[in-house]
Design a protein around this motif. Structure first.
Motif, PDB file in Angstrom:
ATOM      1  N   PRO A 102       0.830  -1.208   0.000  1.00 31.30           N
ATOM      2  CA  PRO A 102       0.000   0.000   0.000  1.00 31.30           C
ATOM      3  C   PRO A 102       0.863   1.256   0.000  1.00 31.30           C
ATOM      4  O   PRO A 102       2.046   1.218   0.361  1.00 31.30           O
ATOM      5  N   ASP A 103       0.287   2.374  -0.397  1.00 31.42           N
ATOM      6  CA  ASP A 103       1.025   3.634  -0.427  1.00 31.42           C
ATOM      7  C   ASP A 103       1.606   3.942   0.952  1.00 31.42           C
ATOM      8  O   ASP A 103       0.898   3.923   1.960  1.00 31.42           O
ATOM      9  N   GLY A 104       2.902   4.202   0.979  1.00 30.78           N
ATOM     10  CA  GLY A 104       3.567   4.568   2.220  1.00 30.78           C
ATOM     11  C   GLY A 104       3.914   3.397   3.119  1.00 30.78           C
ATOM     12  O   GLY A 104       4.526   3.585   4.178  1.00 30.78           O
ATOM     13  N   ALA A 105       3.559   2.190   2.729  1.00 34.38           N
ATOM     14  CA  ALA A 105       3.837   1.028   3.583  1.00 34.38           C
ATOM     15  C   ALA A 105       5.313   0.668   3.510  1.00 34.38           C
ATOM     16  O   ALA A 105       5.959   0.780   2.461  1.00 34.38           O
ATOM     17  N   ARG A 106       5.860   0.223   4.630  1.00 34.49           N
ATOM     18  CA  ARG A 106       7.262  -0.165   4.683  1.00 34.49           C
ATOM     19  C   ARG A 106       7.450  -1.187   5.805  1.00 34.49           C
ATOM     20  O   ARG A 106       6.657  -1.239   6.742  1.00 34.49           O
ATOM     21  N   PHE A 107       8.517  -1.970   5.686  1.00 32.58           N
ATOM     22  CA  PHE A 107       8.871  -2.906   6.732  1.00 32.58           C
ATOM     23  C   PHE A 107       9.769  -2.162   7.724  1.00 32.58           C
ATOM     24  O   PHE A 107      10.815  -1.632   7.346  1.00 32.58           O
ATOM     25  N   ALA A 108       9.369  -2.142   8.987  1.00 29.31           N
ATOM     26  CA  ALA A 108      10.086  -1.378   9.999  1.00 29.31           C
ATOM     27  C   ALA A 108      10.397  -2.262  11.196  1.00 29.31           C
ATOM     28  O   ALA A 108       9.613  -3.156  11.546  1.00 29.31           O
ATOM     29  N   GLU A 109      11.526  -2.025  11.819  1.00 26.05           N
ATOM     30  CA  GLU A 109      11.911  -2.745  13.023  1.00 26.05           C
ATOM     31  C   GLU A 109      10.866  -2.543  14.108  1.00 26.05           C
ATOM     32  O   GLU A 109      10.481  -1.412  14.418  1.00 26.05           O
ATOM     33  N   LEU A 110      10.389  -3.636  14.686  1.00 25.78           N
ATOM     34  CA  LEU A 110       9.315  -3.557  15.673  1.00 25.78           C
ATOM     35  C   LEU A 110       9.728  -2.766  16.901  1.00 25.78           C
ATOM     36  O   LEU A 110       8.926  -2.035  17.483  1.00 25.78           O
ATOM     37  N   ARG A 111      10.980  -2.878  17.322  1.00 31.50           N
ATOM     38  CA  ARG A 111      11.424  -2.130  18.498  1.00 31.50           C
ATOM     39  C   ARG A 111      11.323  -0.629  18.277  1.00 31.50           C
ATOM     40  O   ARG A 111      11.158   0.135  19.230  1.00 31.50           O
ATOM     41  N   ALA A 112      11.444  -0.199  17.019  1.00 37.28           N
ATOM     42  CA  ALA A 112      11.362   1.228  16.725  1.00 37.28           C
ATOM     43  C   ALA A 112       9.925   1.726  16.689  1.00 37.28           C
ATOM     44  O   ALA A 112       9.662   2.901  16.952  1.00 37.28           O
ATOM     45  N   ALA A 113       8.992   0.830  16.372  1.00 33.08           N
ATOM     46  CA  ALA A 113       7.597   1.246  16.207  1.00 33.08           C
ATOM     47  C   ALA A 113       6.704   0.874  17.380  1.00 33.08           C
ATOM     48  O   ALA A 113       5.572   1.358  17.474  1.00 33.08           O
ATOM     49  N   MET A 114       7.198   0.062  18.296  1.00 35.14           N
ATOM     50  CA  MET A 114       6.316  -0.581  19.279  1.00 35.14           C
ATOM     51  C   MET A 114       5.559   0.393  20.167  1.00 35.14           C
ATOM     52  O   MET A 114       4.410   0.131  20.529  1.00 35.14           O
ATOM     53  N   THR A 115       6.156   1.512  20.530  1.00 34.09           N
ATOM     54  CA  THR A 115       5.462   2.432  21.433  1.00 34.09           C
ATOM     55  C   THR A 115       4.433   3.288  20.714  1.00 34.09           C
ATOM     56  O   THR A 115       3.631   3.964  21.368  1.00 34.09           O
ATOM     57  N   ARG A 116       4.424   3.260  19.382  1.00 36.37           N
ATOM     58  CA  ARG A 116       3.500   4.107  18.634  1.00 36.37           C
ATOM     59  C   ARG A 116       2.341   3.312  18.026  1.00 36.37           C
ATOM     60  O   ARG A 116       1.423   3.899  17.471  1.00 36.37           O
ATOM     61  N   LEU A 117       2.403   1.994  18.138  1.00 35.11           N
ATOM     62  CA  LEU A 117       1.273   1.167  17.714  1.00 35.11           C
ATOM     63  C   LEU A 117       0.224   1.127  18.822  1.00 35.11           C
ATOM     64  O   LEU A 117       0.524   1.373  19.991  1.00 35.11           O
ATOM     65  N   THR A 118      -1.007   0.805  18.467  1.00 33.36           N
ATOM     66  CA  THR A 118      -2.024   0.606  19.501  1.00 33.36           C
ATOM     67  C   THR A 118      -1.670  -0.657  20.285  1.00 33.36           C
ATOM     68  O   THR A 118      -0.938  -1.527  19.789  1.00 33.36           O
ATOM     69  N   PRO A 119      -2.166  -0.807  21.515  1.00 26.88           N
ATOM     70  CA  PRO A 119      -1.887  -2.037  22.266  1.00 26.88           C
ATOM     71  C   PRO A 119      -2.276  -3.299  21.510  1.00 26.88           C
ATOM     72  O   PRO A 119      -1.552  -4.301  21.547  1.00 26.88           O
ATOM     73  N   PHE A 120      -3.399  -3.267  20.807  1.00 22.33           N
ATOM     74  CA  PHE A 120      -3.824  -4.437  20.051  1.00 22.33           C
ATOM     75  C   PHE A 120      -2.846  -4.740  18.926  1.00 22.33           C
ATOM     76  O   PHE A 120      -2.442  -5.888  18.714  1.00 22.33           O
ATOM     77  N   GLU A 121      -2.446  -3.717  18.186  1.00 13.39           N
ATOM     78  CA  GLU A 121      -1.513  -3.921  17.080  1.00 13.39           C
ATOM     79  C   GLU A 121      -0.151  -4.385  17.581  1.00 13.39           C
ATOM     80  O   GLU A 121       0.500  -5.223  16.949  1.00 13.39           O
TER      81      GLU A 121
END
Length: 324
Positions: free
Chosen positions: A119-138
């Motif tokens: 999808p537009d803007g989608a990328r594979f990102a390190e989970l440790r870098a994104a974990m605090t910005r995802l919802t708890p469910f995600e």
């Protein structure tokens, strides 16, 4: 702790629907629902989209072109109120040659890879870098997928006889066709401990960590060992500090690669530090004022554990006086 389950990767509320794992017909019906979705991971990195400050986990519909690169059948994660959820490993996909992937798998992997069919803007990102910005469910969904796929990647052969195993139970089991052995996803218990002596807390740093990073001491629980004994042993082995009373605080699934972090507190009986140089490069007692300064980036020596890790979670609450 009253807010123990607010730690990242905990308390997301994922319905794992374990009763469906052996129900091929039921899973087929669920997969056919219009709102069922698949998440894609590449070399353990989940696909996310949206702005960097507020990413969201990409959820792809059935038959999406990205999923064509999956090496195996997708693994069933559970269901939401909209439909089923699966994880697909698309690690066979090769990024374009001009994309730098040197840091993939590093302790701090800041690289991002974009699949041409994503999808537009989608990328594979390190989970440790994104974990605090995802919802708890995600966050729970991504951690579950990463841990489960990581187990399959390293447990393709029977531990009894060496025969290649096959995936069953929608990804939650591997069976050996030769000796009949059953194998289940591995989770390694790790104690991580907030050790205090008066108004100071014990911090240490591993030789392999980024420069200046300090965190709580931690170590694996050994066979035949209680959590309390593991806390006392690890602190003594690594820092030469004797620990008395030990109590449990909170836990965190940590899919790097497959640990369950058991957060504990302990009261030090001794204060002198004697390092095991193999385990620790440095250790020190830190008071509240200095820890607060480190959290604000004002300490010349200490860089605290990253936000989202249970170490930071426990230190935040110790500093605020809300551990109980």
């Amino acid at each position: 702790m009253k807010d123990a389950e607010t730690v990242v990767f905990g308390g997301g509320g994922l319905d794992r629907a374990a009763e469906l794992r052996g129900d091929g017909a039921g899973l087929g019906e669920l997969a056919a629902q219009r709102d069922s979705r698949w998440i894609a991971l590449w070399r353990g990195k989940p696909m996310v989209e949206g702005p960097a400050e507020a990413p969201r986990l990409s959820r792809l519909p059935a038959g999406h072109p990205v999923l064509a690169d999956a090496r195996e059948a997708p693994l069933f994660l559970g269901r939401s109120d909209k439909g089923g959820l699966w994880a697909a490993d698309i690690s066979p996909w090769e990024p374009p040659a001009d994309i730098d992937i040197e840091s993939v798998g590093a302790f701090l992997d800041a690289s991002e890879q974009r699949h041409p069919a994503g999808p537009d803007g989608a990328r594979f990102a390190e989970l440790r870098a994104a974990m605090t910005r995802l919802t708890p469910f995600e966050a729970e969904l991504a951690a579950t997928a990463k841990a489960l796929l990581g187990w399959h990647e390293t447990h393709g052969f029977c531990a009894r006889c060496g025969t290649p195993t096959r995936i069953v139970q929608a990804g939650w089991q591997r069976d050996c066709p030769s000796c009949g052995g059953h194998h289940f996803p591995r989770t390694d218990p790790v104690v991580i401990m907030l050790i205090t002596r008066g108004e100071k807390v014990l911090l240490g740093r591993s030789p392999v960590w980024p420069e200046g990073m300090y965190s709580l001491l931690a170590g694996f629980v050994e066979p035949g060992e209680t959590v309390e004994a593991a806390v006392r042993r690890e602190v003594w082995e690594e820092a030469g500090v004797r620990v008395g009373r030990v109590g449990y605080l909170a836990s965190q699934p940590w899919p790097f690669p497959a640990s369950l972090m058991l957060g504990c507190r302990g009261e030090a009986l001794t204060g002198e530090i004697t390092l095991d140089p193999v385990e620790l490069e440095a250790a020190l007692w830190v008071g509240r004022e200095r820890l607060a300064a480190a959290f604000q980036g004002r300490d010349p020596v200490i860089r605290p554990a990253r936000k989202g890790a249970i170490a930071r979670f426990l230190l935040d609450r110790w500093l605020a006086g809300t551990l109980d």
